[in-house]
Scaffold this active site. Structure first.
Site, short mmCIF file in Angstrom:
data_model
loop_
_atom_site.label_atom_id
_atom_site.label_comp_id
_atom_site.label_asym_id
_atom_site.label_seq_id
_atom_site.Cartn_x
_atom_site.Cartn_y
_atom_site.Cartn_z
N TYR A 90 45.44 8.42 24.17
CA TYR A 90 44.77 9.58 23.57
C TYR A 90 43.32 9.68 24.06
O TYR A 90 42.83 10.75 24.40
CB TYR A 90 44.81 9.46 22.04
CG TYR A 90 44.10 10.59 21.34
CD1 TYR A 90 44.55 11.90 21.47
CD2 TYR A 90 42.96 10.35 20.58
CE1 TYR A 90 43.88 12.95 20.86
CE2 TYR A 90 42.28 11.39 19.96
CZ TYR A 90 42.75 12.69 20.11
OH TYR A 90 42.08 13.73 19.51
N SER A 172 33.09 15.69 14.75
CA SER A 172 34.23 16.59 14.89
C SER A 172 34.84 16.95 13.53
O SER A 172 34.88 16.13 12.61
CB SER A 172 35.31 15.92 15.75
OG SER A 172 36.52 16.66 15.68
N TYR A 195 36.35 23.22 14.44
CA TYR A 195 37.57 23.87 14.91
C TYR A 195 37.91 24.88 13.85
O TYR A 195 38.10 24.52 12.67
CB TYR A 195 38.72 22.86 15.03
CG TYR A 195 38.76 22.08 16.31
CD1 TYR A 195 38.60 22.70 17.55
CD2 TYR A 195 38.98 20.71 16.29
CE1 TYR A 195 38.65 21.97 18.72
CE2 TYR A 195 39.03 19.97 17.47
CZ TYR A 195 38.87 20.61 18.68
OH TYR A 195 38.91 19.90 19.85
N THR A 221 33.83 24.99 18.86
CA THR A 221 34.49 24.66 20.13
C THR A 221 35.47 25.77 20.50
O THR A 221 36.35 26.12 19.71
CB THR A 221 35.19 23.29 20.03
OG1 THR A 221 34.17 22.30 19.90
CG2 THR A 221 36.02 22.98 21.26
N ARG A 228 47.92 22.39 25.49
CA ARG A 228 47.57 21.54 26.63
C ARG A 228 48.62 20.47 26.88
O ARG A 228 49.38 20.10 25.97
CB ARG A 228 46.20 20.88 26.43
CG ARG A 228 46.14 19.94 25.23
CD ARG A 228 44.76 19.32 25.08
NE ARG A 228 44.73 18.40 23.96
CZ ARG A 228 43.66 17.75 23.56
NH1 ARG A 228 42.52 17.93 24.18
NH2 ARG A 228 43.72 16.93 22.53
N LYS A 297 30.58 25.53 22.17
CA LYS A 297 30.91 24.41 23.07
C LYS A 297 32.16 24.78 23.87
O LYS A 297 33.18 25.17 23.28
CB LYS A 297 31.18 23.15 22.24
CG LYS A 297 31.66 21.95 23.06
CD LYS A 297 31.71 20.69 22.20
CE LYS A 297 32.12 19.48 22.99
NZ LYS A 297 33.56 19.37 23.22
N HIS A 321 35.74 20.05 27.80
CA HIS A 321 36.41 19.14 26.86
C HIS A 321 36.71 17.80 27.56
O HIS A 321 37.70 17.15 27.25
CB HIS A 321 37.70 19.78 26.34
CG HIS A 321 37.95 19.58 24.88
ND1 HIS A 321 37.72 20.53 23.94
CD2 HIS A 321 38.42 18.51 24.19
CE1 HIS A 321 38.05 20.08 22.74
NE2 HIS A 321 38.47 18.85 22.86
N GLY A 353 30.71 15.95 30.12
CA GLY A 353 31.84 15.81 31.05
C GLY A 353 31.48 14.86 32.18
O GLY A 353 30.74 15.23 33.10
N GLY A 354 31.96 13.63 32.07
CA GLY A 354 31.82 12.70 33.19
C GLY A 354 30.49 11.99 33.30
O GLY A 354 30.24 11.33 34.31
N GLY A 375 31.15 11.43 25.80
CA GLY A 375 32.31 11.32 24.90
C GLY A 375 32.98 9.97 25.04
O GLY A 375 32.73 9.04 24.28
C1 LIG Z 1 39.60 11.37 22.46
C2 LIG Z 1 38.77 12.61 22.54
C3 LIG Z 1 38.74 13.47 21.46
C4 LIG Z 1 37.94 14.62 21.50
N1 LIG Z 1 37.85 15.42 20.40
C5 LIG Z 1 37.07 16.52 20.44
C6 LIG Z 1 36.90 17.35 19.28
O1 LIG Z 1 37.44 17.07 18.22
N2 LIG Z 1 36.15 18.44 19.41
C7 LIG Z 1 35.50 18.79 20.57
O2 LIG Z 1 34.82 19.81 20.62
N3 LIG Z 1 35.62 18.02 21.67
C8 LIG Z 1 36.36 16.89 21.62
N4 LIG Z 1 36.45 16.09 22.72
C9 LIG Z 1 35.67 16.43 23.93
C10 LIG Z 1 34.27 15.81 23.87
O3 LIG Z 1 33.49 16.41 22.87
C11 LIG Z 1 33.52 15.97 25.18
O4 LIG Z 1 33.53 17.33 25.54
C12 LIG Z 1 34.10 15.13 26.31
O5 LIG Z 1 34.58 13.90 25.84
C13 LIG Z 1 33.01 14.88 27.36
O6 LIG Z 1 33.55 14.24 28.47
P1 LIG Z 1 33.49 12.66 28.71
O7 LIG Z 1 34.51 12.06 27.82
O8 LIG Z 1 33.84 12.55 30.14
O9 LIG Z 1 32.10 12.19 28.40
C14 LIG Z 1 37.21 14.92 22.68
C15 LIG Z 1 37.24 14.03 23.76
C16 LIG Z 1 38.01 12.89 23.70
C17 LIG Z 1 37.99 11.94 24.87
#
Ligand SMILES: Cc1cc2nc3c(=O)[nH]c(=O)nc-3n(C[C@H](O)[C@H](O)[C@H](O)COP(=O)(O)O)c2cc1C
Length: 424
Positions: A90, A172, A195, A221, A228, A297, A321, A353-354, A375
């Site tokens: 996950y 979140s 959400y 978001t 997906r 977002k 995301h 992101g990254g 994240g």
């Molecule tokens: C396990 C997981 C759960 C996430 N849950 C949410 C969420 O509930 N809401 C949201 O806006 N983004 C969510 N994200 C996206 C993160 O907010 C973020 O955009 C992303 O992790 C950034 O990329 P990175 O993991 O490469 O740093 C999630 C990401 C991961 C990895």
């Protein structure tokens, strides 16, 4: 490094020499102690060649303590080891072939940093002020759902580490911890990521609750409307021998009602958090009820950034995301310039992101971002070691960021300018 930490290092070195010379200490025992002493300081490791003078310490492929990490990527194998396959899946998953997930980070290697010399950078200030609140660092924590799947202390552990390190945090909607508990652990208000449900009454109640807890910003978001294919998760789930149904009973209302932000709400009419058919009208509707700041977002194009301005949005987070929304192959660091240009300084632009290195952070700031979010890295730290793991991830990224700030000759965030990067 401060005088105090220099002195601590010297004390530690002397103590280790004393231990190594002691006839009652075996080499293994010395190594173990050195592991916890030499590497115990967030600033000692990899910043100081003292580590080279310490006895060799075999770490192997997977770190066994946060202090052993040399960079934030070192936490990922440790998280994988600590988690059941499906939960790791996950966290790790992108969508389809995970190509966007990889592209997000790989895109940083196409951006070079132009460093400046002969500037006295012994004292730097990395603080940023967003919506009137000052944070010690431009590195914020992106909203990540269900952190109880990674560690029993979940968002509370994350918030405690963020408090110590001064990072801003976004919670979140589907977090494992309530906003009240997270705010208390963070010792300051956190932003609340929304959400939207397909029941406006529930959505409105979530916003009111977040604002009552002091959230200065509601982060809507907008990148999860199409469903997906989280293939990596599905693949790793096959290796998980546990019965997922024990915890995930099925049925959307069931899933949602397990999350504390939905406590005391009637969720019987909620069928979806993601594909709710939301349009800009929804943003307008939300704008009317959000008393503080409204952030979007998931914006990655100038067209949507321009639209966001028209609809009274207060900030944008450029995000795909973490490669979990669609397989666009459009890295967020490449999307950032078109959004920054469209926004033209009118509102803050954040990006995620990254981000895995301090150098990634400075590139985004030089390209016009106000702050960045991470994240997965902090979740790796959480999964592997709880709060100390998160703290170590934040410390490493901050240390790397401090280093590159000095190398580009920036004394404060405002000194980071576009000419510090060369793109293409
Ligand atoms: C396990 C997981 C759960 C996430 N849950 C949410 C969420 O509930 N809401 C949201 O806006 N983004 C969510 N994200 C996206 C993160 O907010 C973020 O955009 C992303 O992790 C950034 O990329 P990175 O993991 O490469 O740093 C999630 C990401 C991961 C990895």
């Amino acid at each position: 490094m401060s005088d105090a930490s220099d002195a601590r290092l010297t004390d530690r070195r002397n103590f280790i020499r004393f231990l190594a010379a002691s006839p009652v200490m075996t080499p293994t025992a010395v190594r173990t102690l050195v592991g916890s002493l030499t590497l115990g300081s967030t600033s000692a490791l990899a910043q100081s060649y003292d580590v080279l003078r310490a006895p060799a310490q075999a770490v192997g492929d997977v770190i066994a303590a946060p202090e052993q990490a040399l960079n934030v990527m070192d936490f990922e194998p440790a998280a994988k080891k600590a988690l059941p396959p499906a939960h790791y899946g996950y966290l790790a998953s992108g969508v389809d072939g995970d190509e966007t997930l990889r592209a997000n980070h790989e895109a940083f290697s196409k951006i070079r940093i132009r460093t400046r010399r002969l500037i006295d950078v012994r004292k730097i200030d990395t603080s940023v002020t967003i919506f009137g609140q000052t944070y010690a660092t431009p590195i914020m924590l992106a909203p990540v759902s269900s952190q109880g799947a990674f560690h029993p202390e979940a968002e509370t552990a994350v918030a405690k580490a963020a408090k110590v390190k001064g990072n801003g945090m976004i919670l979140s909607t589907v977090g494992s911890t309530s906003i009240e508990d997270v705010t208390e652990a963070r010792g300051a208000p956190v932003w609340y990521m929304l959400y939207p449900t397909d029941d406006w009454t529930v959505t409105e109640a979530l916003v009111k609750r977040a604002e009552a807890a002091g959230a200065p910003a509601i982060v809507l978001t907008v990148d999860r409307q199409g469903g997906r294919n989280t293939e990596t998760l599905f693949r790793l789930r096959r290796d998980d021998t546990r019965n997922c149904k024990d915890c995930h009973a099925g049925g959307f209302a069931n899933e949602v009602s397990r999350k504390p932000m939905f406590d005391d709400l009637d969720v019987s009419k909620v069928t979806n958090l993601y594909g709710t058919g939301m349009t800009w009208d929804y943003v307008d509707r939300l704008r009317k009820i959000v008393k503080g700041k409204l952030v979007l977002k998931g914006i990655v194009t100038h067209e949507d950034a321009e639209e966001a301005l028209k609809h009274g949005v207060d900030a944008i987070i450029v995000s795909n995301h973490g490669g979990r929304a669609e397989e666009s192959l459009y890295p967020t660091i490449e999307a950032l310039p078109e959004v920054v240009k469209a926004v033209n300084g009118k509102i803050p632009v954040l990006v995620d992101g990254g981000f895995r290195r301090g150098t990634d952070v400075i590139k985004a700031l030089a390209m016009g971002a106000t702050a960045v979010c991470i994240g997965r890295p902090y979740c790796w730290g959480l999964a592997a070691f709880g709060e100390p793991g998160v703290a170590a991830v934040l410390a490493i990224m901050q240390r790397e960021f401090d280093t590159i700030m000095k190398q580009v000759g920036a004394l404060r965030i405002a000194d980071i300018t576009p000419d510090m990067v060369s793109v293409g």
